[in-house]
Scaffold this active site. Structure first.
Site, PDB file in Angstrom:
ATOM      1  N   ASP A 173      45.642  26.661   4.580  1.00 38.98           N
ATOM      2  CA  ASP A 173      44.360  27.471   4.947  1.00 38.98           C
ATOM      3  C   ASP A 173      43.165  26.384   5.407  1.00 38.98           C
ATOM      4  O   ASP A 173      42.495  26.833   6.446  1.00 38.98           O
ATOM      5  CB  ASP A 173      43.857  28.156   3.660  1.00 38.98           C
ATOM      6  N   HIS A 200      45.271  32.105  -1.862  1.00 40.13           N
ATOM      7  CA  HIS A 200      45.901  32.009  -0.566  1.00 40.13           C
ATOM      8  C   HIS A 200      46.606  33.169  -0.125  1.00 40.13           C
ATOM      9  O   HIS A 200      47.516  33.281   0.358  1.00 40.13           O
ATOM     10  CB  HIS A 200      47.267  30.937  -1.247  1.00 40.13           C
TER      11      HIS A 200
END
Length: 337
Positions: A173, A200
């Site tokens: 990310d 996530h």
């Protein structure tokens, strides 16, 4: 090919010549898969690894033989389930990286993967608890928001859970955020350092663009936030059902593993990476695990950084992320119950 103007921080770590004399034994579980193979290739370059131990249900000896021809010093072995392969792969390990699991396909969310991947992660965690109980466990297998609590519950049931040693790898990310911001602002990726917190998947991924030092229009913030949260969908769609974000995930997984090696093996200070760990930050809201920047040390988690100063838009993102995370974590724990 090494004459590029700037070398990535991962490459600098991978080709470091300042390793401690005794490197680590690192296992990759799921090493013959779409993430596992490129991840193993990247880890073979690390001078902080003395023994790379690869496990999967098929093809691992071939992957290991291929990697063993690379002229770096680490020994490589490949194991399958036969002949106590998992036990042999894990015994004596310092770090275990788990990319094992089924990949996402078009239309699938990370939660759609849950039933299959939860069983895989549970069984691998039980093997780790038995054969390398002190190893650092790095969970890549999705959905990370649920699989990390599964690992924790496996260890809790055996009375050996150490919150400093279980990590959900959310580095992708941050890698995506850096790349996407660098494209929008037309700056080098080194100047696009973006903190990403939360979890996530989807709305649990919270990029803190206000902390980057760069100015964004409201439209840029909304577009970047959505792209960072759902960047994986771009890859799934582009691969037309043939796979998910395997190469970028391997890069991110190797970056985090190398950072942990720098802290635990080389003894470097001030190594900070984002990761989904047992955290007090939103514990009062029933969220036991949360990703923020974490300083890594000899035992793993050294210091959990707070979220820090955020703006109203980001407060809204976190408000949306917290209940979603709470449900994801509860799902993992319920599976183990």
């Amino acid at each position: 090919m090494f004459a590029t103007r700037q070398i990535s921080s991962l490459a600098k770590r991978a080709f470091s010549t300042t390793a401690a004399s005794n490197g680590a034994k690192v296992a990759v579980l799921g090493a013959a898969g779409g993430i596992g193979q490129p991840l193993s290739l990247l880890l073979k370059q690390s001078s902080l690894i003395s023994h790379l131990s690869l496990y999967d249900i098929v093809n691992t000896p071939g992957v290991a033989a291929d990697l063993s021809h690379i002229n770096s010093n680490s020994k490589v072995e490949g194991f399958t389930p036969k002949d106590n392969g998992l036990k042999n792969a894990l015994t004596g390990c310092d770090i275990v990286v788990i990319p094992a699991g089924v990949p996402r396909k078009p239309g699938m969310t990370r939660d759609d993967l849950f039933n299959t991947n939860a069983s895989i992660v549970r069984d691998l965690a039980q093997a780790c608890a038995e054969h390398c109980p002190k190893a650092h466990i790095l969970v890549i297998a999705n959905p990370v928001n649920s699989t990390v609590p599964i690992v924790a519950e496996v260890y809790n049931k055996k009375g050996i859970f150490d919150p400093k040693r279980v990590f959900g790898v959310t580095t992708l990310d941050v890698v995506r955020a850096s790349r996407f911001v660098s494209e929008v602002k037309k700056i080098p990726v080194e100047d696009a350092k973006i903190t990403v917190v939360g979890g996530h998947s989807g709305v649990t991924i919270v990029p803190l663009l206000s902390q980057s030092g760069h100015k964004f229009t409201e439209e840029e913030v909304k577009a970047l936030t959505h792209r960072i949260q759902f960047g994986g969908d771009e890859v799934v769609k582009a691969k037309d059902g043939a796979g998910s974000a395997t190469l970028s995930m391997a890069f991110a997984g190797a970056r985090f593993t190398n950072s942990l090696l720098e802290a635990t093996v080389a003894g470097k200070k001030g190594i900070v990476e984002p990761t989904f760990v047992k955290s007090p930050i939103f514990e009062k809201d029933g969220v036991e695990f949360f990703a923020t920047n974490v300083e890594l040390g000899p035992e793993g988690v050294e210091k959990i950084h707070p979220v820090g100063k955020i703006n109203e838009f980001e407060e809204g993102l976190i408000a949306a992320a917290v209940p979603e995370l709470k449900g994801n974590i509860a799902k993992g724990k319920k599976f183990m119950a």
